[in-house]
Write an enzyme that holds these catalytic residues in place. Structure first.
Site, short mmCIF file in Angstrom:
data_model
loop_
_atom_site.label_atom_id
_atom_site.label_comp_id
_atom_site.label_asym_id
_atom_site.label_seq_id
_atom_site.Cartn_x
_atom_site.Cartn_y
_atom_site.Cartn_z
N GLU A 1 -6.92 -1.28 -2.32
CA GLU A 1 -6.16 -0.11 -2.76
C GLU A 1 -6.15 -0.06 -4.29
OE1 GLU A 1 -3.20 1.27 0.38
OE2 GLU A 1 -2.19 -0.28 -0.74
N LYS B 1 6.49 3.25 3.55
CA LYS B 1 7.25 2.87 2.34
C LYS B 1 8.75 3.09 2.58
CE LYS B 1 3.24 4.09 -0.37
NZ LYS B 1 2.69 4.23 -1.71
N ASN C 1 1.61 3.44 6.08
CA ASN C 1 2.61 2.69 5.31
C ASN C 1 3.68 3.70 4.91
OD1 ASN C 1 4.11 1.23 3.49
ND2 ASN C 1 2.54 1.19 1.89
N GLY D 1 -0.80 7.23 -4.36
CA GLY D 1 0.22 8.25 -4.56
C GLY D 1 -0.06 9.19 -5.71
N HIS E 1 1.25 -5.59 -1.29
CA HIS E 1 1.07 -4.20 -1.73
C HIS E 1 1.29 -4.14 -3.24
CE1 HIS E 1 1.65 0.09 -2.25
NE2 HIS E 1 1.05 0.25 -1.10
N SER F 1 -4.47 7.68 -1.72
CA SER F 1 -4.61 9.14 -1.58
C SER F 1 -5.65 9.54 -0.55
CB SER F 1 -4.88 9.77 -2.95
OG SER F 1 -3.80 9.54 -3.83
N GLU G 1 2.84 -2.17 -5.04
CA GLU G 1 4.22 -1.88 -5.44
C GLU G 1 5.07 -3.15 -5.40
OE1 GLU G 1 4.79 1.38 -2.69
OE2 GLU G 1 3.33 2.54 -3.81
C1 PEP Z 1 -0.30 3.00 -0.08
O1 PEP Z 1 0.72 2.94 -0.74
O2 PEP Z 1 -0.62 2.04 0.65
C2 PEP Z 1 -1.09 4.23 -0.16
C3 PEP Z 1 -2.34 4.17 0.17
O3 PEP Z 1 -0.43 5.36 -0.59
P1 PEP Z 1 -1.02 6.84 -0.69
O4 PEP Z 1 -1.85 7.09 0.55
O5 PEP Z 1 0.18 7.73 -0.73
O6 PEP Z 1 -1.84 6.92 -1.92
#
Ligand code: PEP
Length: 251
Positions: free
Chosen positions: A168, A11, A9, A174, A96, A214, A98
């Site tokens: 998630e 972003k 992803n 992040g 997601h 992460s 976000e």
């Molecule tokens: C995400 O935003 O889907 C995600 C998993 O981000 P990160 O791997 O940076 O934590």
């Protein structure tokens, strides 16, 4: 049986030129590695056409990060599921955290997006997950169950079978903080049980459930070794080919 998948992803990162270069690099690396999982990159809308032209989507799947909750018309700035599909993309991330948090995406909006994605032969990668407070006060099982019930359980079993789920935990996205492999397994098994309760064991066993938050080369193998963790949705670490491939090769 269900597929193992590692999906990036990106972003809101990379210019078109940078994104095309990264996609080409990942496409070549996947072609050479012949991994034991499907590999997908989900990219900004502006990147879909040039990335589709630069890669072989039989080797590297392509997805969008969102789509509109309406089919077409006077929705300035929106991009519809049919537009996404017309680029050659096969996937779309929906729900997601976000989008839920910053753009007010409710379960009602997400149901409309899922329906439009499916009508246009896009596979939704549907995200669910709790915030830190809900993890700490123990309500996270209920939160995740409700997100699945409200967002997806209007679907017939045949359509639910086209969904990829991504658990998630928002506190891990992040932040550098990852759920432990045991925490991931516990909630993934719970999610599979919720699906089994609605659609039966066979549909539940065929549903791919990704972990996101992460995930990096150093922790991917431990997470993916768990029986109900079928791969990862990868944010930050998908922006460097070597890191992303380190996760892909964890399978
Ligand atoms: C995400 O935003 O889907 C995600 C998993 O981000 P990160 O791997 O940076 O934590």
């Amino acid at each position: 049986m269900r597929k193992n998948i590692v999906a990036g992803n990106w972003k809101m990162n990379t210019t078109v030129a940078e994104g095309v270069a990264l996609a080409k690099e990942v496409n070549s690396a996947v072609a050479a590695a012949k991994p034991n999982c499907d590999v997908i990159v989900c990219v900004p809308f502006t990147h879909l056409v040039p990335v589709a032209e630069a890669i072989d989507t039989a080797i590297l799947g392509l997805g969008a990060e969102n789509c509109a909750d309406h089919a077409s018309g006077a929705y300035t700035g929106e991009v519809s599921a049919s537009m996404v599909a017309s680029t050659g993309a096969g996937y779309v991330i929906l729900g997601h955290s976000e989008r839920r948090q910053y753009y007010g995406e409710t379960s009602e909006i997400l149901r409309a997006k899922v329906a439009l994605a499916l009508e246009n032969n896009l596979k939704p990668i549907f995200c669910i997950g709790e915030v830190l407070e809900q993890r700490e006060n123990g309500t996270f099982f209920d939160v995740v169950r409700t997100q699945i019930e409200e967002g997806l359980f209007n679907l017939e079993a045949s359509d639910f079978g086209k969904i990829v789920l991504a658990y998630e935990p928002v506190w891990a996205i992040g932040t550098g903080k990852t759920a432990t492999a045991e925490q991931a397994q516990e909630i993934h098994a719970f999610i599979r049980g919720v699906i089994a309760g609605k659609y039966g064991e066979e549909v539940a066993n065929n549903t791919t459930i990704l972990y996101g938050g992460s995930c990096k080369p150093s922790n991917a193998a431990e997470l993916f070794a768990k029986p109900d963790v079928d791969g990862g949705l990868i944010g930050g670490a998908s922006l460097k080919c070597a890191d992303f491939m380190g996760i892909v090769n964890a399978f």
